[in-house]
Scaffold this active site. Structure first.
Site, PDB file in Angstrom:
ATOM      1  CG  HIS A  76     -19.655   2.206 -10.389  1.00 25.77           C
ATOM      2  ND1 HIS A  76     -18.577   3.057 -10.489  1.00 25.77           N
ATOM      3  CD2 HIS A  76     -20.165   2.395  -9.156  1.00 25.77           C
ATOM      4  CE1 HIS A  76     -18.433   3.731  -9.362  1.00 25.77           C
ATOM      5  NE2 HIS A  76     -19.389   3.340  -8.541  1.00 25.77           N
ATOM      6  CG  HIS A 127     -15.488   3.220 -13.651  1.00 25.78           C
ATOM      7  ND1 HIS A 127     -15.434   1.884 -13.364  1.00 25.78           N
ATOM      8  CD2 HIS A 127     -15.022   3.869 -12.554  1.00 25.78           C
ATOM      9  CE1 HIS A 127     -14.943   1.718 -12.147  1.00 25.78           C
ATOM     10  NE2 HIS A 127     -14.690   2.900 -11.629  1.00 25.78           N
ATOM     11  CD  GLU A 184       2.255  -3.678   9.885  1.00 28.38           C
ATOM     12  OE1 GLU A 184       3.258  -3.542  10.618  1.00 28.38           O
ATOM     13  OE2 GLU A 184       2.248  -3.396   8.659  1.00 28.38           O
ATOM     14  CG  HIS A 195       7.399   2.516  17.779  1.00 30.34           C
ATOM     15  ND1 HIS A 195       7.894   3.299  16.766  1.00 30.34           N
ATOM     16  CD2 HIS A 195       7.724   1.235  17.454  1.00 30.34           C
ATOM     17  CE1 HIS A 195       8.495   2.523  15.873  1.00 30.34           C
ATOM     18  NE2 HIS A 195       8.403   1.271  16.259  1.00 30.34           N
TER      19      HIS A 195
END
Length: 690
Positions: free
Chosen positions: A30, A278, A434, A495
């Site tokens: 890049h 890019h 998290e 869960h």
């Protein structure tokens, strides 16, 4: 060349052309961002960054994080021109540059120090592995937290040992990523005024203009996070860039975002503002035209004017060397006045444990009712924390459930002063973030602290990219995952983790430990604390499990070998092997007792860690799992994927092949067949078959 402005431009264009040549020679990479962001990086390194190129591991160096890891050619060019020395992990110089010209010429090729994206531990001066966007920015928040904690804990009047700043170069892609938003929100809350993100706003991503997807007011968002926001309208304006860095240095109550408007592929006539500049090499003709635009010899390749390294040395190098030398003198005097604190810093920097770190570890008596392994882990964690001041961490809003809150002295809440704690606190509160939590834990570890991060095992899904990079960097971060199975019961399948044990076992460099009872938890922590170059996932129960009678069964010290014979036939010649981890070990013990009462010889093998077991000798592994014994039963309340290696082709596997169930824990276990009676029947069938 004596004109300062011309010398600055010469250095900037050298950075640009080296990056162009590295990408062009590799035919991969890049070039656009290095070309557009070169002035931004040059101004920072040459005028502000405190970094001694002769000592790249100096503890009080400013950190520069290239979160836009695709612009790696820019960082490598800086490291080469600034003559940063390579240093080994043991902090001893190796006598070579971190990046040589040959490394730049072999960019993205095998064994080059110039890998496709920056890799920590491979190239000195790379502060963290980056590439997946957002990760570097989030990790830099951990570095900034570490500085605040180190300063609050170890600085003394007249002895300011830790006052470094953290600078992070971000791209449009970084700013879009969710982990970046999580980390920025927390950094603003914590008022980390030592943190500066430099947003190279070039309005281009791989698919094209950011107008396709990204039209929000970034400045307003960061104002809302509690950041100071500074605008630089032209990345080529060195005076404006310098003023923006000065604003950051003079801001003492919040982090700073500097939004720098740049043009990707600056100087590339036909690929200006295009995705090709890019994500792809410019091509030979475009590279020649870009060099002409810079006033460069279009046919020169990897050309470095003599004035450029000398100019970097005269400012960047001398400033860093002077700062590091003054710090060394200060630390020498500090050591005389505060030998205990200096000793802690030495141990921390070298990854060593306090001599008495394990002197307060508990010993749990046999108890049929027992306790959850999350409970026993919390007790062990606090026993260690009382002896090791630089052990710190927290949970993603779940410390009461994961039992990871520190009460051992010294312990308090890590908060900005005036928010109910201070920066010396060791209890970090990440909120429901998290992903950022795990990236921040890596930043803490890269700063030589010993961090832990905790959540329910199911929510490790949110953290995977950060955890993977941690394993790649070989950082000894401690992940504490609780609520580890279908025994969550009523919380239901949303869960209840199923595939998670298998996925973490599949991750190179990760050590997974799933202890069976309280004393296995103690031994698991003994293993964890001695690890220096690998992260660990400690997987724990919510429900109580029996604390086994170690006068009847084998001692828990076998955990250090990954698997061990917990209970055996009297003559050590079993007819069937029962293998399990965690809470299912107790089921196997019950089945073992039933089999033995019927005159069937069985062996129970507790196997908390595949990784540790595989590191043992073949002789030891065969002593635990004798190859001649084909009758085998594996019991684990999770996906059975991978257990075939231990069960054999014909072994019985008690695992999960579907998501869980919402019902009381015992009902769920029975529904999926996790009962001692079923294990007994499977064992008998295995013996009959083999």
């Amino acid at each position: 060349m004596t004109d300062p402005a011309q010398l600055d431009l010469l250095c900037i264009n050298t950075l640009r052309t080296l990056s162009i040549d590295a990408v062009q020679q590799a035919q991969s990479g890049h070039p656009g961002t290095p070309m557009g962001a070169a002035p931004t990086a040059y101004c920072l390194w040459q005028c502000f960054l405190r970094f001694d190129p002769q000592d790249p591991n100096w503890p009080n160096r400013d950190r520069f994080v290239l979160s836009a890891g695709h612009a790696s050619a820019l960082l490598y060019s800086l490291l080469y021109l600034c003559r940063v020395q390579a240093a080994s992990p043991s902090y001893k110089e190796t006598g070579r540059l971190a990046v040589t010209l040959d490394d730049l010429k072999t960019f993205r090729q095998i064994n080059s120090r110039c890998t496709g994206h920056p890799e920590y531990g491979w190239t000195s001066g790379v502060e963290t592995t980056t590439g997946p966007l957002g990760q570097g920015a989030a990790t830099s928040v951990g570095m900034a937290i570490a500085q605040r904690w180190l300063a609050a804990t170890y600085n003394r009047p007249g002895y300011e040992l830790f006052n470094y700043n953290v600078y992070t170069l971000c791209s449009d892609g970084d700013i879009m990523e969710g982990v970046c938003a999580e980390a920025a929100s927390l950094a603003g809350h914590l008022k980390l005024s030592n943190l500066c993100w430099i947003y190279d706003a070039n309005d281009i991503t791989i698919e094209g203009s950011t107008r396709l997807t990204f039209t929000e007011d970034v400045a307003a968002r960061f104002f809302g996070y509690g950041w100071n926001v500074v605008h630089v309208s032209d990345a080529n304006d060195l005076e404006m860039l310098a003023r923006s860095y000065e604003v950051f240095l003079n801001t003492d109550d919040c982090p700073t975002l500097i939004i720098v408007q740049s043009h990707i592929g600056y100087g590339a006539p036909n690929k200006h503002d295009t995705k090709e500049a890019h994500g792809e090499p410019l091509g030979d003709e475009e590279a020649r035209l870009a060099k002409q635009a810079y006033g460069w010899d279009p046919d020169a390749r990897f050309y470095v004017p003599d004035e450029v390294p000398a100019h970097f040395q005269s400012e960047f190098g001398q400033r860093g060397a002077a700062a590091r030398s003054a710090w060394d003198e200060r630390f020498t005097a500090y050591r005389r006045q505060f030998p205990d604190l200096a000793g802690q810093i030495d141990r921390m920097q070298n990854g060593e444990l306090p001599e008495d770190w394990d002197s307060a570890l508990p010993d749990f008596p046999a108890d049929a009712k027992g306790m959850a392994t999350r409970e026993s882990s919390g007790k062990v964690l606090n026993a260690i924390a009382g002896k090791m001041p630089w052990l710190l961490g927290g949970a993603a809003d779940l410390a009461p459930s994961t039992k990871t809150h520190l009460s051992a002295e010294p312990a308090d809440e890590f908060q900005a002063p005036g928010q109910g704690g201070d920066y010396a606190g060791r209890n970090l509160h990440f909120g429901l973030r998290e992903h950022a939590m795990c990236a921040i834990a890596s930043g803490l570890s890269l700063s030589k602290l010993r961090p832990y991060a905790a959540s329910f095992f199911i929510f490790s899904d949110y953290c995977r990219a950060a955890v993977r990079l941690c394993a790649m960097m070989e950082l000894p971060v401690i992940y504490i995952w609780t609520h580890d199975s279908i025994s969550l019961g009523e919380d239901g399948p949303t869960h209840q983790p199923v595939e998670h044990l298998a996925s973490f076992r599949a991750m190179p460099g990760m050590v997974l430990l799933r202890p069976a009872d309280a004393n296995e938890v103690v031994e698991a922590w003994r293993v964890i604390m001695r690890l220096k170059d690998r992260p660990v996932s400690l997987v724990l129960t919510r429900q109580a499990v029996p604390t086994l009678n170690r006068s009847k069964y084998a001692p828990a010290s076998g955990v250090s070998r990954g698997a061990y014979v917990l209970a055996d036939a009297a003559d050590q010649q079993p007819d069937v092997l029962l293998l399990a981890t965690g809470s299912e070990v107790a089921l196997c013990i019950t089945a073992y007792e039933q089999l033995m009462s019927e005159g069937i010889k069985a062996r129970v093998i507790s196997m908390p860690s595949w990784e540790l077991f595989e590191a043992q000798s073949q002789e030891y592994r065969d002593s635990v799992l004798p190859p001649r014994i084909k009758a085998r039963v594996v019991v684990e309340a999770a996906s059975s994927f991978g257990w075939e290696r231990y069960a054999g082709c014909d072994g019985a596997l008690f695992g999960l092949h579907a998501f869980g169930l919402s019902a009381p824990a015992k009902v769920v276990a029975q529904h999926f067949g996790f009962t001692a009676e079923n294990i007994v029947e499977a064992a008998k069938a295995q013996i009959k078959r083999h």
